[in-house]
Design a protein around this motif. Structure first.
Motif, mmCIF file in Angstrom:
data_model
loop_
_atom_site.group_PDB
_atom_site.id
_atom_site.type_symbol
_atom_site.label_atom_id
_atom_site.label_comp_id
_atom_site.label_asym_id
_atom_site.label_seq_id
_atom_site.Cartn_x
_atom_site.Cartn_y
_atom_site.Cartn_z
ATOM 1 N N ASN A 94 0.857 -1.178 0.000
ATOM 2 C CA ASN A 94 0.000 0.000 0.000
ATOM 3 C C ASN A 94 0.894 1.229 0.000
ATOM 4 O O ASN A 94 1.477 1.574 1.033
ATOM 5 C CB ASN A 94 -0.890 -0.022 1.252
ATOM 6 N N ILE A 95 1.025 1.846 -1.171
ATOM 7 C CA ILE A 95 1.838 3.060 -1.262
ATOM 8 C C ILE A 95 1.015 4.163 -1.927
ATOM 9 O O ILE A 95 -0.182 4.006 -2.159
ATOM 10 C CB ILE A 95 3.148 2.819 -2.048
ATOM 11 N N TRP A 96 1.651 5.275 -2.268
ATOM 12 C CA TRP A 96 0.997 6.401 -2.918
ATOM 13 C C TRP A 96 1.365 6.354 -4.403
ATOM 14 O O TRP A 96 2.544 6.433 -4.749
ATOM 15 C CB TRP A 96 1.474 7.707 -2.294
ATOM 16 N N HIS A 97 0.337 6.243 -5.260
ATOM 17 C CA HIS A 97 0.610 6.122 -6.694
ATOM 18 C C HIS A 97 0.459 7.436 -7.447
ATOM 19 O O HIS A 97 0.758 7.489 -8.643
ATOM 20 C CB HIS A 97 -0.302 5.049 -7.300
ATOM 21 N N GLY A 98 -0.021 8.476 -6.798
ATOM 22 C CA GLY A 98 -0.137 9.770 -7.465
ATOM 23 C C GLY A 98 1.234 10.355 -7.763
ATOM 24 O O GLY A 98 2.214 10.059 -7.076
ATOM 25 N N LYS A 99 1.293 11.245 -8.770
ATOM 26 C CA LYS A 99 2.595 11.840 -9.115
ATOM 27 C C LYS A 99 3.026 12.857 -8.063
ATOM 28 O O LYS A 99 4.202 13.174 -7.941
ATOM 29 C CB LYS A 99 2.552 12.471 -10.503
ATOM 30 N N ASP A 100 2.061 13.404 -7.317
ATOM 31 C CA ASP A 100 2.360 14.267 -6.181
ATOM 32 C C ASP A 100 1.284 14.007 -5.123
ATOM 33 O O ASP A 100 0.492 13.069 -5.263
ATOM 34 C CB ASP A 100 2.402 15.740 -6.597
ATOM 35 N N ASP A 131 3.264 -6.770 4.265
ATOM 36 C CA ASP A 131 3.444 -5.326 4.446
ATOM 37 C C ASP A 131 4.876 -4.953 4.840
ATOM 38 O O ASP A 131 5.083 -3.989 5.585
ATOM 39 C CB ASP A 131 2.470 -4.771 5.505
ATOM 40 N N MET A 132 5.845 -5.713 4.351
ATOM 41 C CA MET A 132 7.225 -5.304 4.613
ATOM 42 C C MET A 132 7.525 -3.998 3.877
ATOM 43 O O MET A 132 8.372 -3.210 4.319
ATOM 44 C CB MET A 132 8.214 -6.396 4.200
ATOM 45 N N TYR A 133 6.857 -3.788 2.753
ATOM 46 C CA TYR A 133 6.937 -2.498 2.055
ATOM 47 C C TYR A 133 5.583 -1.797 2.200
ATOM 48 O O TYR A 133 4.522 -2.421 2.132
ATOM 49 C CB TYR A 133 7.214 -2.684 0.570
ATOM 50 N N GLY A 134 5.636 -0.489 2.332
ATOM 51 C CA GLY A 134 4.407 0.293 2.342
ATOM 52 C C GLY A 134 3.595 0.128 3.610
ATOM 53 O O GLY A 134 4.052 -0.444 4.605
ATOM 54 N N ASN A 135 2.393 0.662 3.574
ATOM 55 C CA ASN A 135 1.465 0.716 4.707
ATOM 56 C C ASN A 135 2.053 1.595 5.820
ATOM 57 O O ASN A 135 1.682 2.743 5.919
ATOM 58 C CB ASN A 135 1.079 -0.671 5.195
ATOM 59 N N VAL A 136 2.958 1.083 6.650
ATOM 60 C CA VAL A 136 3.606 1.957 7.637
ATOM 61 C C VAL A 136 5.099 1.654 7.716
ATOM 62 O O VAL A 136 5.515 0.505 7.561
ATOM 63 C CB VAL A 136 2.993 1.803 9.048
ATOM 64 N N TRP A 192 2.225 6.804 2.481
ATOM 65 C CA TRP A 192 2.472 8.139 1.947
ATOM 66 C C TRP A 192 3.552 8.125 0.863
ATOM 67 O O TRP A 192 3.611 9.008 0.009
ATOM 68 C CB TRP A 192 2.903 9.078 3.078
ATOM 69 N N CYS A 193 4.411 7.122 0.886
ATOM 70 C CA CYS A 193 5.589 7.118 0.022
ATOM 71 C C CYS A 193 5.202 6.834 -1.432
ATOM 72 O O CYS A 193 4.423 5.932 -1.723
ATOM 73 C CB CYS A 193 6.581 6.066 0.493
ATOM 74 N N SER A 194 5.785 7.613 -2.327
ATOM 75 C CA SER A 194 5.513 7.464 -3.749
ATOM 76 C C SER A 194 6.827 7.309 -4.504
ATOM 77 O O SER A 194 7.917 7.506 -3.952
ATOM 78 C CB SER A 194 4.757 8.684 -4.278
ATOM 79 N N LYS A 195 6.696 7.007 -5.775
ATOM 80 C CA LYS A 195 7.881 6.875 -6.619
ATOM 81 C C LYS A 195 8.668 8.179 -6.638
ATOM 82 O O LYS A 195 9.899 8.172 -6.755
ATOM 83 C CB LYS A 195 7.422 6.501 -8.027
ATOM 84 N N ASN A 196 7.965 9.295 -6.523
ATOM 85 C CA ASN A 196 8.610 10.604 -6.633
ATOM 86 C C ASN A 196 8.962 11.233 -5.296
ATOM 87 O O ASN A 196 9.595 12.287 -5.263
ATOM 88 C CB ASN A 196 7.706 11.566 -7.418
ATOM 89 N N ALA A 197 8.536 10.643 -4.208
ATOM 90 C CA ALA A 197 8.800 11.218 -2.880
ATOM 91 C C ALA A 197 8.938 10.104 -1.851
ATOM 92 O O ALA A 197 8.013 9.332 -1.653
ATOM 93 C CB ALA A 197 7.657 12.162 -2.471
ATOM 94 N N CYS A 198 10.109 10.039 -1.236
ATOM 95 C CA CYS A 198 10.318 9.047 -0.166
ATOM 96 C C CYS A 198 10.048 7.627 -0.648
ATOM 97 O O CYS A 198 9.214 6.928 -0.102
ATOM 98 C CB CYS A 198 9.436 9.345 1.037
ATOM 99 N N CYS A 199 10.743 7.218 -1.690
ATOM 100 C CA CYS A 199 10.498 5.881 -2.246
ATOM 101 C C CYS A 199 11.266 4.818 -1.443
ATOM 102 O O CYS A 199 12.056 4.063 -1.992
ATOM 103 C CB CYS A 199 10.877 5.834 -3.714
#
Ligand SMILES: [Ca+2]
Length: 279
Positions: free
Chosen positions: A179-185, A213-218, A243-250
């Motif tokens: 579970n991550i953030w897929h938006g560009k911002d 959930d080793m990646y994402g969520n929290v 909250w983490c996205s490809k463009n921020a805090c990946c």
């Protein structure tokens, strides 16, 4: 036998917090990581260089610690978390510029995104958030467990792999596992994977060893420090977050290591635990 069971229950309710109670269901909620030598780290990473570590065996929780589990701890101990005491939890709402969060005095583990964004109704099986590193340690002390070390977390996460992700190097597959953030911002809400904030633990596919959930969520708190920051005021965590996205805090990968003040509380920060005894 029924009478005896009733007496036991009554005794436990009378004895309250002095009575040992099972804090984690059983070892089936944990994955055994066998002793051995494991490759961890990443080429060029100052805080996490490539190396081989000799690892003891340990059992790590399949899931992040949930609101339900943390609630049992608070009910038994009366713990007042750092955010409840200091009213300094940091939360996010869509529309903020990248990396901007807001301090919300109404936010705590009970209202993880702030009072105006709801309580824990329907979120018993979501990971607990808006708690500090010290709050996580208090939970561990009560539950008879501990946090994983930075190296233990990575060995468990990698599940024997040496690629950037436990599923290889194709980052597009992250959608299946996290579970991550897929938006560009972060200007608009992103529900494209079903969840803007936290998801119930285990909502996505596990890693090869059965850890969810080793990646994402929290972000997951770990014990220990990286070479460049051994301050006692700093704690470290891994795995990225909703909250983490490809463009921020990946940071939703096997090698990056986050850092924060160990009294700070964020609504994308949680933890999973390790059994103290090696069963
Ligand atoms: Ca999401």
């Amino acid at each position: 036998m029924i009478v005896a069971a009733v007496v036991l229950v009554l005794a436990q309710s009378v004895l309250g917090t002095n009575t040992p109670i099972p804090k984690h269901p059983n070892t089936s909620a944990f994955v055994l990581v066998r002793a051995g030598r494991y490759r961890i780290g990443k080429e060029g990473h100052l805080d996490n260089p490539p190396r081989t570590v000799a690892m003891h065996s340990f059992r790590i929780a399949k899931f992040d610690t949930t609101n339900s589990q943390f609630s049992a701890f608070v009910n038994a101990t009366g713990c007042v978390t750092d955010a409840e005491r200091n009213h300094n939890a940091m939360v996010f709402k869509p529309g903020l510029p990248e990396f901007r969060w807001i301090q919300d005095p109404t936010a705590s583990w009970r209202y993880p995104n702030g009072g105006s964004r709801g309580d824990l109704t329907g979120k018993a099986d979501h990971p607990v958030t808006s708690i500090s590193y010290h709050d996580a340690l208090a939970y561990c002390k009560w539950a008879g467990v501990r946090l994983p070390t930075l190296d233990e977390w990575e060995v468990a996460c990698r599940a024997g792999t040496t690629t950037d992700y436990f599923f290889g190097n194709d980052e597009s597959k992250i959608r299946e596992y996290a579970n991550i953030w897929h938006g560009k911002d972060h200007l608009k809400p992103d529900y494209s994977d079903g969840y803007m904030y936290t998801a119930p633990v285990g909502s996505f596919k596990p890693n090869p060893w059965g850890l969810y959930d080793m990646y994402g969520n929290v972000f997951q708190f770990c014990s220990g420090h990286v070479p460049s920051d051994k301050s006692k005021r700093v704690s470290h965590s891994r795995g990225g977050s909703w909250w983490c996205s490809k463009n921020a805090c990946c940071y939703f990968n096997s090698f990056d290591i986050g850092r924060e003040d160990n009294r700070a509380s964020f609504s994308n920060q949680g933890f999973r635990v390790v059994l103290i005894s090696q069963l």
